[in-house]
Design a protein around this motif. Structure first.
Motif, PDB file in Angstrom:
ATOM      1  N   PRO A  14     -44.574 107.220  56.591  1.00 13.09           N
ATOM      2  CA  PRO A  14     -44.380 107.542  58.001  1.00 13.09           C
ATOM      3  C   PRO A  14     -44.835 106.395  58.894  1.00 13.09           C
ATOM      4  N   SER A  15     -44.584 106.525  60.166  1.00 12.81           N
ATOM      5  CA  SER A  15     -45.011 105.520  61.129  1.00 12.81           C
ATOM      6  C   SER A  15     -46.526 105.602  61.313  1.00 12.81           C
ATOM      7  N   GLY A  16     -47.213 104.550  60.956  1.00  9.97           N
ATOM      8  CA  GLY A  16     -48.668 104.521  61.085  1.00  9.97           C
ATOM      9  C   GLY A  16     -49.126 104.557  62.531  1.00  9.97           C
ATOM     10  N   THR A  18     -47.601 105.937  65.037  1.00 11.90           N
ATOM     11  CA  THR A  18     -47.390 107.299  65.534  1.00 11.90           C
ATOM     12  C   THR A  18     -48.448 108.238  64.977  1.00 11.90           C
ATOM     13  N   ALA A  19     -48.787 108.104  63.716  1.00  9.44           N
ATOM     14  CA  ALA A  19     -49.803 108.968  63.111  1.00  9.44           C
ATOM     15  C   ALA A  19     -51.153 108.785  63.799  1.00  9.44           C
ATOM     16  N   ALA A  47     -44.493 106.580  70.216  1.00 11.55           N
ATOM     17  CA  ALA A  47     -43.565 106.918  69.138  1.00 11.55           C
ATOM     18  C   ALA A  47     -42.147 106.470  69.466  1.00 11.55           C
ATOM     19  N   HIS A  56     -38.863 101.507  63.319  1.00 10.23           N
ATOM     20  CA  HIS A  56     -38.793 102.758  62.559  1.00 10.23           C
ATOM     21  C   HIS A  56     -37.526 103.528  62.884  1.00 10.23           C
ATOM     22  N   ASP A  60     -39.142 108.633  60.577  1.00  8.69           N
ATOM     23  CA  ASP A  60     -40.458 108.037  60.365  1.00  8.69           C
ATOM     24  C   ASP A  60     -41.451 108.563  61.397  1.00  8.69           C
ATOM     25  N   GLY A  64     -44.876 110.656  60.939  1.00  6.37           N
ATOM     26  CA  GLY A  64     -46.109 110.170  61.556  1.00  6.37           C
ATOM     27  C   GLY A  64     -46.799 111.240  62.383  1.00  6.37           C
ATOM     28  N   THR A  67     -48.293 113.809  59.923  1.00  6.37           N
ATOM     29  CA  THR A  67     -49.455 113.226  59.245  1.00  6.37           C
ATOM     30  C   THR A  67     -50.651 113.141  60.186  1.00  6.37           C
TER      31      THR A  67
END
Length: 81
Positions: A14-16, A18-19, A47, A56, A60, A64, A67
């Motif tokens: 996933p998008s780090g 965004t997470a 995001a 992304h 993704d 994020g 997660t």
């Protein structure tokens, strides 16, 4: 969507970014209820910019968000106990 730099060339799920930003927003809203709702607007903006710059795909970002929120939720549970 017209991206700035081109399509993603790697598997970045996933998008780090965004997470992390959604985890921070969730945690701040947990610690300061009702005072930090604006942090979700910033999280959404971060995001969306990840797709806009071509880093992304939208899926993704969904990964994020999930997660980040799940990790922050369990962090809040540990803080509470």
């Amino acid at each position: 969507i017209n991206v700035i730099f081109g399509k993603p060339s790697n598997d970045a799920f996933p998008s780090g970014h965004t997470a992390v930003i959604f985890a921070a927003a969730f945690l701040l809203n947990y610690l300061y209820p009702g005072k930090m709702r604006w942090t979700y607007a910033i999280a959404v903006w971060v995001a969306v910019t990840r797709v806009y710059v071509g880093a992304h795909y939208p899926t993704d970002l969904i990964g994020g968000v999930v997660t980040g929120v799940v990790c922050a939720f369990f962090s809040c549970r540990m803080i509470r106990s």
